[in-house]
Design a protein around this motif. Structure first.
Motif, PDB file in Angstrom:
ATOM      1  N   PHE A   1       0.857  -1.186   0.000  1.00 35.69           N
ATOM      2  CA  PHE A   1       0.000   0.000   0.000  1.00 35.69           C
ATOM      3  C   PHE A   1       0.898   1.244   0.000  1.00 35.69           C
ATOM      4  CE2 PHE A   1      -2.540  -3.342   1.959  1.00 35.69           C
ATOM      5  CZ  PHE A   1      -3.732  -3.238   1.259  1.00 35.69           C
ATOM      6  N   PRO A   2       1.038   1.927  -1.141  1.00 34.36           N
ATOM      7  CA  PRO A   2       1.920   3.107  -1.217  1.00 34.36           C
ATOM      8  C   PRO A   2       1.543   4.187  -0.218  1.00 34.36           C
ATOM      9  CG  PRO A   2       1.191   2.416  -3.409  1.00 34.36           C
ATOM     10  CD  PRO A   2       0.386   1.635  -2.419  1.00 34.36           C
TER      11      PRO A   2
ATOM     12  N   GLY B   1      -6.278   8.523   4.649  1.00 39.69           N
ATOM     13  CA  GLY B   1      -7.410   8.389   3.738  1.00 39.69           C
ATOM     14  C   GLY B   1      -7.538   6.954   3.259  1.00 39.69           C
ATOM     15  N   ALA B   2      -8.075   6.806   2.043  1.00 35.53           N
ATOM     16  CA  ALA B   2      -8.361   5.468   1.517  1.00 35.53           C
ATOM     17  C   ALA B   2      -7.082   4.727   1.129  1.00 35.53           C
ATOM     18  CB  ALA B   2      -9.285   5.575   0.309  1.00 35.53           C
ATOM     19  N   LEU B   3      -7.104   3.410   1.348  1.00 32.46           N
ATOM     20  CA  LEU B   3      -6.049   2.514   0.870  1.00 32.46           C
ATOM     21  C   LEU B   3      -6.615   1.761  -0.333  1.00 32.46           C
ATOM     22  CD1 LEU B   3      -4.760   1.079   4.270  1.00 32.46           C
ATOM     23  CD2 LEU B   3      -3.622   2.778   2.834  1.00 32.46           C
ATOM     24  N   ASN B   4      -6.056   2.022  -1.518  1.00 33.98           N
ATOM     25  CA  ASN B   4      -6.579   1.387  -2.722  1.00 33.98           C
ATOM     26  C   ASN B   4      -6.416  -0.130  -2.638  1.00 33.98           C
ATOM     27  OD1 ASN B   4      -7.289   3.830  -3.980  1.00 33.98           O
ATOM     28  ND2 ASN B   4      -5.161   4.158  -4.589  1.00 33.98           N
ATOM     29  N   PRO B   5      -7.423  -0.883  -3.108  1.00 35.24           N
ATOM     30  CA  PRO B   5      -7.409  -2.355  -2.989  1.00 35.24           C
ATOM     31  C   PRO B   5      -6.171  -2.982  -3.613  1.00 35.24           C
ATOM     32  CG  PRO B   5      -9.577  -1.569  -3.647  1.00 35.24           C
ATOM     33  CD  PRO B   5      -8.664  -0.386  -3.721  1.00 35.24           C
ATOM     34  N   ARG B   6      -5.655  -4.018  -2.932  1.00 32.53           N
ATOM     35  CA  ARG B   6      -4.533  -4.806  -3.424  1.00 32.53           C
ATOM     36  C   ARG B   6      -4.889  -6.282  -3.251  1.00 32.53           C
ATOM     37  NH1 ARG B   6      -3.479  -0.535  -4.969  1.00 32.53           N
ATOM     38  NH2 ARG B   6      -1.505   0.652  -4.904  1.00 32.53           N
ATOM     39  N   GLU B   7      -4.323  -7.117  -4.138  1.00 28.91           N
ATOM     40  CA  GLU B   7      -4.629  -8.553  -4.102  1.00 28.91           C
ATOM     41  C   GLU B   7      -3.502  -9.317  -3.413  1.00 28.91           C
ATOM     42  OE1 GLU B   7      -5.703 -12.278  -7.107  1.00 28.91           O
ATOM     43  OE2 GLU B   7      -5.729 -10.199  -7.844  1.00 28.91           O
TER      44      GLU B   7
ATOM     45  N   ILE C   1      -8.653  -9.888  -2.117  1.00 29.15           N
ATOM     46  CA  ILE C   1      -8.463  -8.457  -2.329  1.00 29.15           C
ATOM     47  C   ILE C   1      -8.745  -7.711  -1.034  1.00 29.15           C
ATOM     48  CG2 ILE C   1      -9.239  -6.437  -3.641  1.00 29.15           C
ATOM     49  CD1 ILE C   1     -10.051  -8.365  -5.876  1.00 29.15           C
ATOM     50  N   PHE C   2      -7.783  -6.866  -0.619  1.00 32.13           N
ATOM     51  CA  PHE C   2      -7.918  -6.095   0.620  1.00 32.13           C
ATOM     52  C   PHE C   2      -7.785  -4.600   0.325  1.00 32.13           C
ATOM     53  CE2 PHE C   2      -6.913 -10.236   2.228  1.00 32.13           C
ATOM     54  CZ  PHE C   2      -7.585 -10.317   3.442  1.00 32.13           C
ATOM     55  N   GLY C   3      -8.588  -3.829   1.031  1.00 35.29           N
ATOM     56  CA  GLY C   3      -8.534  -2.375   0.939  1.00 35.29           C
ATOM     57  C   GLY C   3      -9.075  -1.786   2.227  1.00 35.29           C
ATOM     58  N   GLY C   4      -8.847  -0.483   2.437  1.00 36.42           N
ATOM     59  CA  GLY C   4      -9.334   0.100   3.689  1.00 36.42           C
ATOM     60  C   GLY C   4      -9.004   1.564   3.807  1.00 36.42           C
ATOM     61  N   ARG C   5      -8.659   1.983   5.030  1.00 38.02           N
ATOM     62  CA  ARG C   5      -8.392   3.391   5.305  1.00 38.02           C
ATOM     63  C   ARG C   5      -7.280   3.538   6.353  1.00 38.02           C
ATOM     64  NH1 ARG C   5     -11.676   7.049   3.359  1.00 38.02           N
ATOM     65  NH2 ARG C   5     -10.951   8.604   4.854  1.00 38.02           N
ATOM     66  N   VAL C   6      -6.636   4.710   6.340  1.00 36.34           N
ATOM     67  CA  VAL C   6      -5.700   5.110   7.384  1.00 36.34           C
ATOM     68  C   VAL C   6      -6.293   6.336   8.069  1.00 36.34           C
ATOM     69  CG1 VAL C   6      -3.382   5.916   7.929  1.00 36.34           C
ATOM     70  CG2 VAL C   6      -3.726   4.256   6.106  1.00 36.34           C
ATOM     71  N   MET C   7      -6.468   6.255   9.389  1.00 35.53           N
ATOM     72  CA  MET C   7      -7.071   7.344  10.148  1.00 35.53           C
ATOM     73  C   MET C   7      -6.088   7.845  11.205  1.00 35.53           C
ATOM     74  SD  MET C   7     -10.833   5.603  10.580  1.00 35.53           S
ATOM     75  CE  MET C   7     -10.072   4.008  10.897  1.00 35.53           C
ATOM     76  N   PRO C   8      -6.091   9.140  11.486  1.00 34.62           N
ATOM     77  CA  PRO C   8      -5.172   9.671  12.498  1.00 34.62           C
ATOM     78  C   PRO C   8      -5.599   9.290  13.906  1.00 34.62           C
ATOM     79  CG  PRO C   8      -6.628  11.407  11.717  1.00 34.62           C
ATOM     80  CD  PRO C   8      -6.915  10.199  10.869  1.00 34.62           C
ATOM     81  N   LEU C   9      -4.622   9.044  14.759  1.00 33.80           N
ATOM     82  CA  LEU C   9      -4.859   8.774  16.177  1.00 33.80           C
ATOM     83  C   LEU C   9      -4.331   9.968  16.961  1.00 33.80           C
ATOM     84  CD1 LEU C   9      -5.782   6.683  18.316  1.00 33.80           C
ATOM     85  CD2 LEU C   9      -3.424   5.859  18.362  1.00 33.80           C
TER      86      LEU C   9
ATOM     87  N   ASP D   1     -10.119  -4.359   5.068  1.00 29.59           N
ATOM     88  CA  ASP D   1     -11.221  -5.312   4.954  1.00 29.59           C
ATOM     89  C   ASP D   1     -11.007  -6.194   3.738  1.00 29.59           C
ATOM     90  OD1 ASP D   1     -13.145  -4.617   7.120  1.00 29.59           O
ATOM     91  OD2 ASP D   1     -13.111  -2.664   6.135  1.00 29.59           O
ATOM     92  N   ASP D   2     -11.529  -7.422   3.822  1.00 28.96           N
ATOM     93  CA  ASP D   2     -11.509  -8.337   2.685  1.00 28.96           C
ATOM     94  C   ASP D   2     -12.613  -7.904   1.718  1.00 28.96           C
ATOM     95  OD1 ASP D   2     -11.587 -10.414   0.878  1.00 28.96           O
ATOM     96  OD2 ASP D   2     -11.290 -11.976   2.383  1.00 28.96           O
ATOM     97  N   LEU D   3     -12.206  -7.366   0.573  1.00 26.98           N
ATOM     98  CA  LEU D   3     -13.154  -6.825  -0.408  1.00 26.98           C
ATOM     99  C   LEU D   3     -13.379  -7.778  -1.578  1.00 26.98           C
ATOM    100  CD1 LEU D   3     -11.757  -3.168  -0.612  1.00 26.98           C
ATOM    101  CD2 LEU D   3     -13.535  -4.061   0.908  1.00 26.98           C
TER     102      LEU D   3
END
Length: 223
Positions: free
Chosen positions: A120-121, A129-135, A140-148, A163-165
């Motif tokens: 995930f670049p 923000g969004a993590l573009n799906p990768r296989e 296939i998995f994709g998701g998000r990065v949120m600040p803590l 998440d498994d997409l």
């Protein structure tokens, strides 16, 4: 249990009676001892009160910790928490299984030390923000990065959720294919309609010509 500072009625039984009118050395010493005893009792009650408060706080922290652990264990997504340096500080069992390691082995590692996460670049550039799906291995998995953030709003790290997409992606592909087939069907119907109109006219002309020929009288030949 609630305690308050100060000497209460039941505490007086713990202190000796002191004659307050006498000015001799023993009486003065006794009065000083009385003051000391009173201060010690008040301090003892304060310590006891603080001890109970500390026990209550520890109990609350333990309950919060159990709740957080229960929440992490029941989240079906891959969940990874990192600090500002990108070091993993927490992960749930799904994340550990996805990385094929135990949670204890995952915690303390650099997030980019794992092949799956390096794909995930956005994690490399630390973009939120969004993590573009990768296989990965046919999934296939994709998701998000949120600040803590800390309570004061200062950043403390990041939360990565994957998440498994696979099924969702397959459903979207089937839906897209169905939409394309429907579009082709509509185009075919339109073409057929455009072709059918002139053919219908030609058919009518042919029928009229045949009717005209069949109704015409044959011409007699003269000898």
């Amino acid at each position: 249990i609630t305690l308050r500072g100060g000497v209460e009625k039941q505490d007086k039984a713990r202190m000796p009676d002191i004659p307050i009118n006498r000015q001799d050395e023993v009486s003065q010493l006794s009065r000083e001892f009385h003051k000391m005893a009173t201060a010690l009792i008040e301090r003892e009650k304060t310590v006891e009160f603080q001890k109970i408060r500390l026990q209550d706080q520890n109990k609350l922290l333990k309950e919060i910790g159990s709740l957080n652990e229960n929440i992490l264990n029941n989240i079906k997504s891959v969940l990874i928490v990192t600090d500002l340096r990108g070091m993993i500080t927490q992960c749930n069992p799904v994340a550990a299984q996805w990385l094929d390691m135990s949670a204890d082995e995952v915690i303390g590692q650099d997030v980019l030390s794992f092949f799956e996460l390096r794909q995930f670049p956005e994690l490399i550039t630390r973009d939120e923000g969004a993590l573009n799906p990768r296989e990965f291995n046919g999934r296939i998995f994709g998701g998000r990065v949120m600040p803590l953030k800390h309570e004061n709003g200062e950043p403390s790290g990041s939360i990565i959720v994957l998440d498994d997409l696979t099924e969702q992606t397959e459903l979207q592909n089937r839906l897209r294919l169905a939409e394309n087939m429907a579009a082709v069907g509509r185009m075919s119907a339109q073409v057929a309609h455009e072709v059918r109109n002139p053919l219908h006219s030609i058919g009518l002309e042919a029928e009229m010509a045949l009717d005209a020929l069949s109704s015409a009288q044959p011409t007699q030949v003269k000898h």
